[in-house]
Design a protein around this motif. Structure first.
Motif, PDB file in Angstrom:
ATOM      1  N   GLN A  17       0.834  -1.205   0.000  1.00  0.00           N
ATOM      2  CA  GLN A  17       0.000   0.000   0.000  1.00  0.00           C
ATOM      3  C   GLN A  17       0.866   1.251   0.000  1.00  0.00           C
ATOM      4  O   GLN A  17       0.595   2.212  -0.727  1.00  0.00           O
ATOM      5  N   SER A  18       1.904   1.243   0.820  1.00  0.00           N
ATOM      6  CA  SER A  18       2.799   2.398   0.899  1.00  0.00           C
ATOM      7  C   SER A  18       3.495   2.639  -0.440  1.00  0.00           C
ATOM      8  O   SER A  18       3.607   3.785  -0.896  1.00  0.00           O
ATOM      9  N   LEU A  19       3.945   1.567  -1.074  1.00  0.00           N
ATOM     10  CA  LEU A  19       4.604   1.707  -2.370  1.00  0.00           C
ATOM     11  C   LEU A  19       3.624   2.197  -3.429  1.00  0.00           C
ATOM     12  O   LEU A  19       4.000   2.962  -4.316  1.00  0.00           O
ATOM     13  N   GLY A  20       2.378   1.764  -3.334  1.00  0.00           N
ATOM     14  CA  GLY A  20       1.362   2.254  -4.267  1.00  0.00           C
ATOM     15  C   GLY A  20       1.159   3.751  -4.111  1.00  0.00           C
ATOM     16  O   GLY A  20       1.066   4.486  -5.098  1.00  0.00           O
ATOM     17  N   ALA A  21       1.103   4.218  -2.862  1.00  0.00           N
ATOM     18  CA  ALA A  21       0.946   5.652  -2.611  1.00  0.00           C
ATOM     19  C   ALA A  21       2.158   6.427  -3.126  1.00  0.00           C
ATOM     20  O   ALA A  21       2.019   7.499  -3.724  1.00  0.00           O
ATOM     21  N   THR A  22       3.340   5.863  -2.924  1.00  0.00           N
ATOM     22  CA  THR A  22       4.560   6.510  -3.410  1.00  0.00           C
ATOM     23  C   THR A  22       4.555   6.581  -4.939  1.00  0.00           C
ATOM     24  O   THR A  22       4.903   7.610  -5.526  1.00  0.00           O
ATOM     25  N   THR A  23       4.138   5.499  -5.574  1.00  0.00           N
ATOM     26  CA  THR A  23       4.080   5.476  -7.036  1.00  0.00           C
ATOM     27  C   THR A  23       3.094   6.521  -7.547  1.00  0.00           C
ATOM     28  O   THR A  23       3.374   7.234  -8.519  1.00  0.00           O
ATOM     29  N   ARG A  24       1.932   6.624  -6.888  1.00  0.00           N
ATOM     30  CA  ARG A  24       0.949   7.635  -7.308  1.00  0.00           C
ATOM     31  C   ARG A  24       1.500   9.040  -7.112  1.00  0.00           C
ATOM     32  O   ARG A  24       1.315   9.922  -7.962  1.00  0.00           O
ATOM     33  N   ALA A  25       2.200   9.279  -6.001  1.00  0.00           N
ATOM     34  CA  ALA A  25       2.780  10.601  -5.756  1.00  0.00           C
ATOM     35  C   ALA A  25       3.844  10.928  -6.806  1.00  0.00           C
ATOM     36  O   ALA A  25       3.904  12.049  -7.315  1.00  0.00           O
ATOM     37  N   LEU A  26       4.676   9.949  -7.134  1.00  0.00           N
ATOM     38  CA  LEU A  26       5.698  10.176  -8.156  1.00  0.00           C
ATOM     39  C   LEU A  26       5.057  10.458  -9.511  1.00  0.00           C
ATOM     40  O   LEU A  26       5.539  11.309 -10.266  1.00  0.00           O
ATOM     41  N   ALA A  27       3.981   9.759  -9.824  1.00  0.00           N
ATOM     42  CA  ALA A  27       3.288  10.012 -11.094  1.00  0.00           C
ATOM     43  C   ALA A  27       2.727  11.431 -11.120  1.00  0.00           C
ATOM     44  O   ALA A  27       2.799  12.118 -12.151  1.00  0.00           O
ATOM     45  N   ALA A  28       2.181  11.880  -9.994  1.00  0.00           N
ATOM     46  CA  ALA A  28       1.650  13.246  -9.929  1.00  0.00           C
ATOM     47  C   ALA A  28       2.776  14.269 -10.094  1.00  0.00           C
ATOM     48  O   ALA A  28       2.626  15.258 -10.818  1.00  0.00           O
ATOM     49  N   HIS A  29       3.921  14.023  -9.453  1.00  0.00           N
ATOM     50  CA  HIS A  29       5.063  14.936  -9.585  1.00  0.00           C
ATOM     51  C   HIS A  29       5.584  14.936 -11.022  1.00  0.00           C
ATOM     52  O   HIS A  29       5.951  15.985 -11.561  1.00  0.00           O
ATOM     53  N   ARG A  30       5.623  13.746 -11.632  1.00  0.00           N
ATOM     54  CA  ARG A  30       6.097  13.656 -13.010  1.00  0.00           C
ATOM     55  C   ARG A  30       5.151  14.422 -13.936  1.00  0.00           C
ATOM     56  O   ARG A  30       5.596  15.147 -14.824  1.00  0.00           O
ATOM     57  N   ALA A  31       3.846  14.279 -13.710  1.00  0.00           N
ATOM     58  CA  ALA A  31       2.871  15.001 -14.534  1.00  0.00           C
ATOM     59  C   ALA A  31       3.030  16.510 -14.355  1.00  0.00           C
ATOM     60  O   ALA A  31       2.974  17.270 -15.327  1.00  0.00           O
ATOM     61  N   ALA A  32       3.247  16.945 -13.114  1.00  0.00           N
ATOM     62  CA  ALA A  32       3.447  18.374 -12.854  1.00  0.00           C
ATOM     63  C   ALA A  32       4.730  18.869 -13.526  1.00  0.00           C
ATOM     64  O   ALA A  32       4.757  19.962 -14.110  1.00  0.00           O
ATOM     65  N   ALA A  33       5.780  18.068 -13.464  1.00  0.00           N
ATOM     66  CA  ALA A  33       7.040  18.456 -14.111  1.00  0.00           C
ATOM     67  C   ALA A  33       6.872  18.505 -15.629  1.00  0.00           C
ATOM     68  O   ALA A  33       7.366  19.429 -16.286  1.00  0.00           O
ATOM     69  N   ASP A  34       6.160  17.525 -16.185  1.00  0.00           N
ATOM     70  CA  ASP A  34       5.906  17.538 -17.632  1.00  0.00           C
ATOM     71  C   ASP A  34       5.131  18.790 -18.026  1.00  0.00           C
ATOM     72  O   ASP A  34       5.435  19.431 -19.034  1.00  0.00           O
ATOM     73  N   ALA A  35       4.128  19.139 -17.223  1.00  0.00           N
ATOM     74  CA  ALA A  35       3.329  20.338 -17.509  1.00  0.00           C
ATOM     75  C   ALA A  35       4.191  21.593 -17.412  1.00  0.00           C
ATOM     76  O   ALA A  35       4.072  22.504 -18.240  1.00  0.00           O
ATOM     77  N   ALA A  36       5.076  21.641 -16.419  1.00  0.00           N
ATOM     78  CA  ALA A  36       5.952  22.808 -16.265  1.00  0.00           C
ATOM     79  C   ALA A  36       6.917  22.928 -17.439  1.00  0.00           C
ATOM     80  O   ALA A  36       7.171  24.035 -17.942  1.00  0.00           O
ATOM     81  N   VAL A  37       7.455  21.798 -17.888  1.00  0.00           N
ATOM     82  CA  VAL A  37       8.365  21.821 -19.038  1.00  0.00           C
ATOM     83  C   VAL A  37       7.613  22.274 -20.281  1.00  0.00           C
ATOM     84  O   VAL A  37       8.107  23.103 -21.059  1.00  0.00           O
ATOM     85  N   LEU A  38       6.409  21.740 -20.477  1.00  0.00           N
ATOM     86  CA  LEU A  38       5.605  22.135 -21.634  1.00  0.00           C
ATOM     87  C   LEU A  38       5.301  23.633 -21.597  1.00  0.00           C
ATOM     88  O   LEU A  38       5.431  24.329 -22.612  1.00  0.00           O
ATOM     89  N   GLU A  39       4.939  24.129 -20.413  1.00  0.00           N
ATOM     90  CA  GLU A  39       4.661  25.563 -20.273  1.00  0.00           C
ATOM     91  C   GLU A  39       5.909  26.393 -20.572  1.00  0.00           C
ATOM     92  O   GLU A  39       5.833  27.423 -21.264  1.00  0.00           O
ATOM     93  N   ALA A  40       7.059  25.960 -20.074  1.00  0.00           N
ATOM     94  CA  ALA A  40       8.305  26.697 -20.337  1.00  0.00           C
ATOM     95  C   ALA A  40       8.640  26.698 -21.826  1.00  0.00           C
ATOM     96  O   ALA A  40       9.082  27.722 -22.367  1.00  0.00           O
ATOM     97  N   GLU A  41       8.428  25.554 -22.490  1.00  0.00           N
ATOM     98  CA  GLU A  41       8.688  25.497 -23.931  1.00  0.00           C
ATOM     99  C   GLU A  41       7.749  26.428 -24.690  1.00  0.00           C
ATOM    100  O   GLU A  41       8.162  27.121 -25.627  1.00  0.00           O
ATOM    101  N   GLN A  42       6.479  26.466 -24.283  1.00  0.00           N
ATOM    102  CA  GLN A  42       5.519  27.356 -24.933  1.00  0.00           C
ATOM    103  C   GLN A  42       5.886  28.821 -24.700  1.00  0.00           C
ATOM    104  O   GLN A  42       5.797  29.644 -25.613  1.00  0.00           O
ATOM    105  N   ARG A  43       6.302  29.139 -23.466  1.00  0.00           N
ATOM    106  CA  ARG A  43       6.717  30.514 -23.175  1.00  0.00           C
ATOM    107  C   ARG A  43       7.932  30.894 -24.010  1.00  0.00           C
ATOM    108  O   ARG A  43       8.027  32.024 -24.514  1.00  0.00           O
ATOM    109  N   ALA A  44       8.869  29.966 -24.169  1.00  0.00           N
ATOM    110  CA  ALA A  44      10.060  30.246 -24.976  1.00  0.00           C
ATOM    111  C   ALA A  44       9.671  30.485 -26.433  1.00  0.00           C
ATOM    112  O   ALA A  44      10.203  31.400 -27.093  1.00  0.00           O
ATOM    113  N   GLU A  45       8.742  29.675 -26.937  1.00  0.00           N
ATOM    114  CA  GLU A  45       8.289  29.873 -28.321  1.00  0.00           C
ATOM    115  C   GLU A  45       7.598  31.225 -28.484  1.00  0.00           C
ATOM    116  O   GLU A  45       7.808  31.922 -29.478  1.00  0.00           O
TER     117      GLU A  45
END
Length: 146
Positions: free
Chosen positions: A57-85
């Motif tokens: 259960q703990s590892l599942g929660a950690t995996t979900r948290a990492l997925a959320a952080h990865r999604a947030a990082a992907d969104a931030a990178v996408l936003e930065a690329e759009q701002r640069a363009e």
């Protein structure tokens, strides 16, 4: 110098359970297991199952948290690329405006043109953001086979 830490209480309990389970299993294989020993064995096995479930259960929660952080990082990178363009498009518009309205500023126009026409640097030594994201999404699938 490497320092050895004292074992945590749960590590000591786990080691005790394993030693006891090994002893009792040996007795069971020889056919001399008593009823109280069977009860201890059952309790220890159930305790290990509970710990395994809790860890899962703990590892599942950690995996979900990492997925959320990865999604947030992907969104931030996408936003930065759009701002640069957008910034590059704005700079191109500004350079065109300067060229039209101030043709006498040749050095400024030449410098802006050089900056805008210069290709972005190539980083061959490291993977691109897209490659890192693809590897991150593939990693859990690769780990499942180990």
């Amino acid at each position: 110098m490497t320092r050895t830490r004292a074992p945590k209480p749960n590590q000591h309990e786990r080691a005790q359970r394993r030693t006891t389970i090994e002893t009792i299993l040996g007795r069971a294989l020889r056919g001399v297991l008593t009823i109280p020993e069977a009860a201890v064995l059952a309790d220890y096995v159930r305790a290990d199952w509970r710990l395994a479930d809790k860890t899962r259960q703990s590892l599942g929660a950690t995996t979900r948290a990492l997925a959320a952080h990865r999604a947030a990082a992907d969104a931030a990178v996408l936003e930065a690329e759009q701002r640069a363009e957008r910034a590059e498009a704005n700079l191109r518009e500004a350079a065109a405006w300067i060229r039209r309205n101030y043709p006498g500023l040749k050095s400024v126009n030449d410098r802006l043109t050089a900056v805008l026409d210069d290709p972005p640097p190539v980083h061959d030594a490291v993977p691109s953001v897209a490659e890192c994201a693809a590897n991150d999404r593939r990693w859990p699938l690769d780990k499942a086979g180990e």
